[in-house]
Scaffold this motif. Structure first.
Motif, short mmCIF file in Angstrom:
data_model
loop_
_atom_site.label_atom_id
_atom_site.label_comp_id
_atom_site.label_asym_id
_atom_site.label_seq_id
_atom_site.Cartn_x
_atom_site.Cartn_y
_atom_site.Cartn_z
N ALA A 54 23.16 24.91 40.84
CA ALA A 54 23.39 25.98 42.14
C ALA A 54 25.04 25.86 42.59
O ALA A 54 25.68 27.01 42.59
N ALA A 55 25.62 24.54 42.26
CA ALA A 55 27.02 24.38 42.52
C ALA A 55 27.82 25.16 41.54
O ALA A 55 28.81 25.81 41.81
N ILE A 56 27.31 24.99 40.21
CA ILE A 56 28.23 26.01 39.17
C ILE A 56 27.93 27.39 39.40
O ILE A 56 28.94 28.19 39.25
N ARG A 57 26.67 27.97 39.91
CA ARG A 57 26.41 29.29 40.23
C ARG A 57 27.57 29.84 41.38
O ARG A 57 28.25 30.84 41.02
N ALA A 58 27.74 28.63 42.26
CA ALA A 58 28.74 29.17 43.40
C ALA A 58 30.11 29.30 42.91
O ALA A 58 30.88 30.07 43.22
N GLU A 59 30.41 28.29 42.00
CA GLU A 59 31.87 28.24 41.52
C GLU A 59 31.98 29.53 40.62
O GLU A 59 33.28 30.05 40.78
N VAL A 60 31.16 29.92 39.71
CA VAL A 60 31.26 30.77 38.65
C VAL A 60 31.47 32.17 39.53
O VAL A 60 32.24 33.03 39.07
N GLY A 61 30.78 32.25 40.61
CA GLY A 61 30.93 33.49 41.53
C GLY A 61 32.31 33.85 42.00
O GLY A 61 32.64 35.07 42.42
N THR A 62 33.31 32.83 41.94
CA THR A 62 34.69 33.12 42.37
C THR A 62 35.33 33.89 41.19
O THR A 62 36.53 34.13 41.40
N TYR A 63 34.80 33.66 40.11
CA TYR A 63 35.63 34.35 38.91
C TYR A 63 35.23 35.71 38.78
O TYR A 63 34.21 36.38 39.17
N LYS A 64 36.12 36.60 38.11
CA LYS A 64 35.74 37.86 37.67
C LYS A 64 35.35 37.81 36.29
O LYS A 64 35.95 37.58 35.31
N ILE A 65 33.90 38.04 36.25
CA ILE A 65 33.18 38.08 34.96
C ILE A 65 32.17 38.92 34.49
O ILE A 65 31.97 39.94 35.27
N GLU A 66 31.90 38.98 33.47
CA GLU A 66 30.62 39.76 32.69
C GLU A 66 31.00 41.30 33.12
O GLU A 66 32.36 41.73 32.83
N GLY A 67 30.24 42.20 33.68
CA GLY A 67 30.38 43.61 34.00
C GLY A 67 31.37 43.88 34.84
O GLY A 67 32.15 45.11 34.30
N GLU A 68 31.91 43.22 35.74
CA GLU A 68 32.94 43.42 36.73
C GLU A 68 34.39 43.31 35.65
O GLU A 68 35.13 44.34 35.78
N LEU A 69 34.46 42.31 34.86
CA LEU A 69 35.61 41.82 34.05
C LEU A 69 35.77 43.33 33.11
O LEU A 69 36.81 43.75 32.85
N ARG A 70 34.42 43.81 32.24
CA ARG A 70 34.48 44.62 31.36
C ARG A 70 34.82 45.81 31.89
O ARG A 70 35.80 46.84 31.27
N SER A 71 34.48 46.21 33.09
CA SER A 71 34.84 47.55 33.62
C SER A 71 36.47 47.46 34.03
O SER A 71 37.24 48.69 33.96
N SER A 72 36.88 46.51 34.36
CA SER A 72 38.21 46.26 34.87
C SER A 72 39.10 46.44 33.69
O SER A 72 40.08 47.15 33.61
N ILE A 73 38.72 46.08 32.46
CA ILE A 73 39.54 45.93 31.33
C ILE A 73 39.39 47.39 30.83
O ILE A 73 40.57 47.97 30.35
N GLN A 74 38.20 48.03 30.79
CA GLN A 74 38.12 49.50 30.39
C GLN A 74 39.19 50.41 31.23
O GLN A 74 39.66 51.34 30.87
N MET A 75 39.10 50.11 32.56
CA MET A 75 39.83 50.81 33.68
C MET A 75 41.64 50.73 33.27
O MET A 75 42.26 51.68 33.27
N ASP A 76 41.68 49.59 32.91
CA ASP A 76 43.37 49.13 32.59
C ASP A 76 43.70 50.18 31.22
O ASP A 76 44.70 50.76 31.29
N ILE A 77 43.01 50.09 30.29
CA ILE A 77 42.93 50.79 29.15
C ILE A 77 43.13 52.35 29.53
O ILE A 77 43.92 53.08 28.89
#
Length: 124
Positions: A54-77
């Motif tokens: 649960a602690a790791i989940r909460a900490e990972v939630g602060t990072y931009k990961i998985e689908g959000e990061l992929r779409s961000s990269i695609q939008m930049d390109i």
């Protein structure tokens, strides 16, 4: 099996390596996350208890990961291609973007060789 951010982490890997299965988290980010959660990076994922997960989940939630990061990269390109800058043109044409030579190599970006037949010589 721990499931974080929609990714099943392998039980037999140590925590630092296990977190790298999440797109957008590398070794250094995994070390930071485990350090903030007070978890030893060498403890295997299968040995984590529910409170640690649960602690790791909460900490990972602060990072931009998985689908959000992929779409961000695609939008930049897409933005680069829309403004027509050099890098955007290279993306559009499927050529290497970061200055690599294309005369002999670059097969990963360009794809398989397309053989072009030679011109036939005119006979006199």
């Amino acid at each position: 099996m721990a499931r974080i951010a929609g990714v099943d982490l392998p039980n037999n890997k140590c925590g630092e390596i296990g977190l790298t299965y999440i797109f957008g988290i590398g070794r250094s980010s995994a070390r930071k996350i485990l350090g903030k959660c007070d978890i030893d990076p060498m403890v295997k994922v299968g040995d984590w208890n529910d409170a640690q997960i649960a602690a790791i989940r909460a900490e990972v939630g602060t990072y931009k990961i998985e689908g959000e990061l992929r779409s961000s990269i695609q939008m930049d390109i897409k933005r680069l291609m829309d403004i027509g800058c050099y890098r955007g043109i290279r993306h559009r044409n499927g050529l290497p973007v970061r200055g690599q030579s294309t005369k002999n190599n670059a097969r990963t970006r360009k794809g398989r060789k397309k053989t072009v037949a030679n011109k036939k010589k005119a006979t006199k």
